[in-house]
Enzyme design. Structure first.
Site, PDB file in Angstrom:
ATOM      1  N   ASP A  38       7.533  15.673   4.142  1.00 25.30           N
ATOM      2  CA  ASP A  38       7.791  16.537   4.987  1.00 25.30           C
ATOM      3  C   ASP A  38       6.713  17.530   5.425  1.00 25.30           C
ATOM      4  O   ASP A  38       5.584  17.502   4.753  1.00 25.30           O
ATOM      5  CB  ASP A  38       8.981  17.537   4.374  1.00 25.30           C
ATOM      6  CG  ASP A  38       9.981  18.201   5.105  1.00 25.30           C
ATOM      7  OD1 ASP A  38       9.786  18.001   6.342  1.00 25.30           O
ATOM      8  OD2 ASP A  38      10.616  19.153   4.742  1.00 25.30           O
ATOM      9  N   HIS A  55       3.076  13.391  13.173  1.00 23.27           N
ATOM     10  CA  HIS A  55       3.777  12.046  12.623  1.00 23.27           C
ATOM     11  C   HIS A  55       2.845  11.222  12.710  1.00 23.27           C
ATOM     12  O   HIS A  55       2.605  10.204  11.592  1.00 23.27           O
ATOM     13  CB  HIS A  55       4.830  11.755  13.642  1.00 23.27           C
ATOM     14  CG  HIS A  55       5.898  12.780  13.528  1.00 23.27           C
ATOM     15  ND1 HIS A  55       6.749  13.173  12.551  1.00 23.27           N
ATOM     16  CD2 HIS A  55       6.747  12.968  14.752  1.00 23.27           C
ATOM     17  CE1 HIS A  55       7.635  13.945  13.014  1.00 23.27           C
ATOM     18  NE2 HIS A  55       7.702  13.982  14.112  1.00 23.27           N
ATOM     19  N   LEU A 149       2.934  -4.031  -5.553  1.00 19.59           N
ATOM     20  CA  LEU A 149       3.394  -2.841  -5.431  1.00 19.59           C
ATOM     21  C   LEU A 149       5.006  -3.281  -4.365  1.00 19.59           C
ATOM     22  O   LEU A 149       4.574  -3.916  -3.450  1.00 19.59           O
ATOM     23  CB  LEU A 149       2.660  -1.943  -4.889  1.00 19.59           C
ATOM     24  CG  LEU A 149       3.343  -0.622  -4.270  1.00 19.59           C
ATOM     25  CD1 LEU A 149       3.897   0.351  -5.361  1.00 19.59           C
ATOM     26  CD2 LEU A 149       2.401   0.048  -3.404  1.00 19.59           C
TER      27      LEU A 149
HETATM   28  C1  V07 Z   1       6.761   7.443  10.141  1.00 19.31           C
HETATM   29  C2  V07 Z   1       4.610   8.576   9.404  1.00 19.31           C
HETATM   30  C3  V07 Z   1       4.794   9.281   7.925  1.00 19.31           C
HETATM   31  C4  V07 Z   1       5.348  10.643   7.924  1.00 19.31           C
HETATM   32  C5  V07 Z   1       6.971  10.662   8.030  1.00 19.31           C
HETATM   33  C6  V07 Z   1       7.414  10.534   9.580  1.00 19.31           C
HETATM   34  C7  V07 Z   1       6.595   9.826  10.451  1.00 19.31           C
HETATM   35  C8  V07 Z   1       5.312   4.695   8.232  1.00 19.31           C
HETATM   36  C9  V07 Z   1       6.523   4.234   8.815  1.00 19.31           C
HETATM   37  C10 V07 Z   1       6.789   2.674   8.528  1.00 19.31           C
HETATM   38  C11 V07 Z   1       8.200   2.411   8.535  1.00 19.31           C
HETATM   39  C12 V07 Z   1       8.967   1.181   8.327  1.00 19.31           C
HETATM   40  C13 V07 Z   1       7.874   0.131   8.328  1.00 19.31           C
HETATM   41  C14 V07 Z   1       6.677   0.165   8.005  1.00 19.31           C
HETATM   42  C15 V07 Z   1       6.145   1.530   8.506  1.00 19.31           C
HETATM   43  C16 V07 Z   1       7.232   5.028   9.594  1.00 19.31           C
HETATM   44  C17 V07 Z   1       8.731   6.303  10.944  1.00 19.31           C
HETATM   45  C18 V07 Z   1       7.908   7.291  10.786  1.00 19.31           C
HETATM   46  C19 V07 Z   1      10.060   6.176  11.514  1.00 19.31           C
HETATM   47  F1  V07 Z   1       8.276  -0.919   7.754  1.00 19.31           F
HETATM   48  N1  V07 Z   1       5.261   5.825   8.956  1.00 19.31           N
HETATM   49  N2  V07 Z   1       6.533   6.031   9.565  1.00 19.31           N
HETATM   50  N3  V07 Z   1       8.225   5.008  10.163  1.00 19.31           N
HETATM   51  N4  V07 Z   1       6.334   8.418  10.092  1.00 19.31           N
END
Ligand code: V07
Length: 258
Positions: A38, A55, A149
């Site tokens: 968050d 983000h 992991l």
């Molecule tokens: C997102 C970056 C981290 C902070 C929180 C909000 C934004 C990595 C992924 C992801 C998701 C699935 C996957 C590989 C990577 C991701 C979203 C948002 C929607 F298989 N970061 N991240 N997905 N943020």
């Protein structure tokens, strides 16, 4: 002054305590850590940047914490990337967020494979845009046989939805005569949750100062240690992560135990 020239990665908290990898007791590392990442929007706002910049910065921290997890020997890391509530955000922000899995995997999938990481995604995949779904399907399939992991992204995830869906499939099996009501217990029910096959998290970390669960793994967190920090996710680093683990170990230490 000497510290200035030190190459040891460490961080001092407000009380002057230093947290580093060396402080972690290798014999009692948490098996599974879950994180609510968050504070990305707030981080951006503080800098006069658009929310999406937060983000994007947060995505780089995901890589850092995956590496740190590997170093510590964590078995599973669950990251709350997108909640079922997040669809209510402005369309431009949602569209941007839905591009992040592709961007993340486009950049880091080779090194995840190299590090023997198994990618999983927990959430309703049917509602995701095809480009997002395709990227995660590819990553899941290309890392399926990795036994290092487990990197589990909660994507379009909501815990109450998960529980209701679990009940529906359980009732379906029961109606088809595959399951007797008398057989149902916690162990049986867990097989119907999206986290099936993963042990419950030992430790939950939430950044950015909010002290609530926000519909995240309500069943699975029943006995977990909870650790909250005011640090915003884009500012979170290995040392904060090690601090959470050291504090987890302090809390769960058994003095003179068998
Ligand atoms: C997102 C970056 C981290 C902070 C929180 C909000 C934004 C990595 C992924 C992801 C998701 C699935 C996957 C590989 C990577 C991701 C979203 C948002 C929607 F298989 N970061 N991240 N997905 N943020």
């Amino acid at each position: 002054m000497l510290e200035k020239f030190s190459f040891r990665k460490e961080k001092t908290d407000s009380k002057g305590s230093v947290y580093s990898l060396e402080q972690i007791d290798r014999s009692s590392v948490p098996n599974h850590i879950a994180i609510i990442m968050d504070g990305n929007g707030r981080w951006a706002k503080k800098r006069g940047l658009p929310r999406v910049a937060g983000h994007h910065e947060g995505m780089k921290v995901v890589r850092k914490i995956v590496k740190a997890s590997n170093e510590v020997g964590i078995r599973a890391l669950t990251l709350y990337a997108f909640s079922t509530e997040n669809w209510k955000r402005p369309k431009t922000e949602v569209d941007y967020l839905m591009k992040l899995p592709e961007e993340f995997l486009g950049t880091f999938l080779p090194e995840l494979i190299e590090a023997n990481v198994q990618v999983r995604v927990m959430g309703n995949k049917d509602q995701l845009p095809p480009h997002t779904r395709n990227a995660i399907t590819k990553a899941i399939s290309e890392t399926r046989t990795n036994d290092g992991l487990i990197l589990n992204f909660a994507l379009n995830y909501g815990s109450r939805f998960e529980i209701i869906e679990g009940i529906k499939s359980l009732l379906k099996e029961s109606n088809e005569g595959k399951l007797n009501i008398e057989e149902i217990n916690e162990e049986v029910f867990e097989r119907f949750l999206l986290s099936a096959g993963l042990k419950d998290p030992d430790l939950l970390i939430r950044t950015s100062g909010e002290i609530r669960l926000s519909n995240f793994m309500l069943w699975q967190l029943a006995y977990s240690e909870l650790w909250f920090t005011d640090i915003l996710w884009p500012d979170f680093n290995e040392n904060h992560f090690y601090q959470a683990i050291v504090e987890y170990q302090r809390r769960t230490r058994r003095f003179g135990g068998v």
